[in-house]
Motif scaffolding. Structure first.
Motif, PDB file in Angstrom:
ATOM      1  N   ASP A  99       2.026   2.919   3.338  1.00  0.00           N
ATOM      2  CA  ASP A  99       1.027   3.980   3.190  1.00  0.00           C
ATOM      3  C   ASP A  99       1.715   5.321   2.924  1.00  0.00           C
ATOM      4  N   HIS A 103      -6.152  -2.572   5.437  1.00  0.00           N
ATOM      5  CA  HIS A 103      -4.950  -1.754   5.321  1.00  0.00           C
ATOM      6  C   HIS A 103      -4.742  -0.909   6.574  1.00  0.00           C
ATOM      7  N   GLU A 109      -8.312   2.199  -2.656  1.00  0.00           N
ATOM      8  CA  GLU A 109      -8.738   1.783  -1.360  1.00  0.00           C
ATOM      9  C   GLU A 109     -10.165   2.209  -1.106  1.00  0.00           C
ATOM     10  N   HIS A 118       1.282   5.332  -1.848  1.00  0.00           N
ATOM     11  CA  HIS A 118       0.834   6.405  -2.746  1.00  0.00           C
ATOM     12  C   HIS A 118       2.053   7.143  -3.308  1.00  0.00           C
ATOM     13  N   PRO A 140      -2.743   2.071  -4.509  1.00  0.00           N
ATOM     14  CA  PRO A 140      -4.173   2.376  -4.469  1.00  0.00           C
ATOM     15  C   PRO A 140      -4.414   3.819  -4.882  1.00  0.00           C
ATOM     16  N   HIS A 170       0.845  -1.205   0.000  1.00  0.00           N
ATOM     17  CA  HIS A 170       0.000   0.000   0.000  1.00  0.00           C
ATOM     18  C   HIS A 170       0.873   1.245   0.000  1.00  0.00           C
TER      19      HIS A 170
END
Ligand SMILES: [Zn+2]
Length: 255
Positions: free
Chosen positions: A204, A155, A94, A9, A37, A7
């Motif tokens: 994340d 997540h 997500e 970005h 995601p 996960h």
């Protein structure tokens, strides 16, 4: 060693040089698989752009984040699905429920969550769930909609031992990130009581940097600090943690 960031970005970095440097640092730290995601329409384009640039490392997902759910969510979702064109995606995400930022949109969040679960079932894809201050609401939906044909990742898991077992019972993996390295994060108290076969790792990024970068922007190369902390908690070496969690990520994403 091969670590998988399930996960990230990372696509928020749009400067080409900085992006290349981020990728280079991933390589140096043995992070060789990045699952991306999106959160809304514009980030979907960014996901596909990065995945096109780094096809051997980046795996796109597609979904509408609960914080982006507004009254027009049906139209927005339609636009998001249309961004896919003929490109492959590996999960719907997500998606989920977030009652920390906005409680007033709960009815729409639930509807959008259910619509996206339906899509995941149609496409036989896993879902990647964002759940913030909404455990009961998320579990209600999963109990209603879940079953053999639904799998995925919870997540940024920061819940309790009981909530962890609940998620595993429903067929979900726990996405463990930077919070595991925090002194008062709580996860370190019980994580090693959960079999490692239920765990995947994530950053994340650019959020939730692990120690020693807590408070600074996160990046996928910092996954190594999360893997090292997990290894310490399970009293395993980091290579073993990498092997098992990457294997788990292959099971859930099918690649
Ligand atoms: Zn995220």
């Amino acid at each position: 060693m091969l670590l998988t960031d399930t996960h990230t970005h990372l696509y928020y970095e749009t400067d080409n040089e900085k992006r290349a440097a981020l990728m280079q640092r991933c390589k140096q730290n043995d992070i060789g698989r990045l699952f991306l995601p999106n959160v809304d329409v514009s980030s979907a384009a960014q996901v596909f752009e990065l995945a096109t640039e780094y096809p051997a490392i980046c795996y796109p997902m597609l979904g509408l984040h609960p914080c982006s759910v507004k009254a027009d969510w049906e139209n927005v979702l339609e636009t998001i699905w249309n961004t896919q064109q003929d490109r492959k995606i590996y999960a719907i995400g997500e998606i989920g429920i977030d009652l920390y930022w906005d409680k007033t949109t709960l009815p729409e969040q639930v509807l959008a969550f259910k619509a996206q679960i339906k899509k995941a079932k149609e496409l036989k894809l896993p879902i990647v769930i964002h759940c913030r201050e909404a455990f009961n609401e998320v579990f209600d939906v999963l109990e209603e909609e879940g079953g053999e044909d639904l799998r995925g990742i919870l997540h940024c898991f920061t819940g309790s031992y009981e909530q962890a077992l609940n998620a595993i019972d429903l067929g979900f993996y726990l996405g463990i990130g930077g919070v595991v390295t925090y002194k008062n994060g709580g996860l370190d108290k019980f994580l090693n009581e959960i079999d490692l076969q239920h765990i995947v790792l994530e950053t994340d990024s650019p959020y939730l940097s692990p120690v020693p970068y807590r408070g600074k922007p996160n990046e996928s190369s910092y996954l190594i600090y999360i893997a090292e902390k997990v290894a310490e908690l399970y009293q395993l070496n980091v290579e073993t943690v990498a092997t098992i969690t990457t294997e788990n990520s292959k099971k859930v994403f099918g690649i």
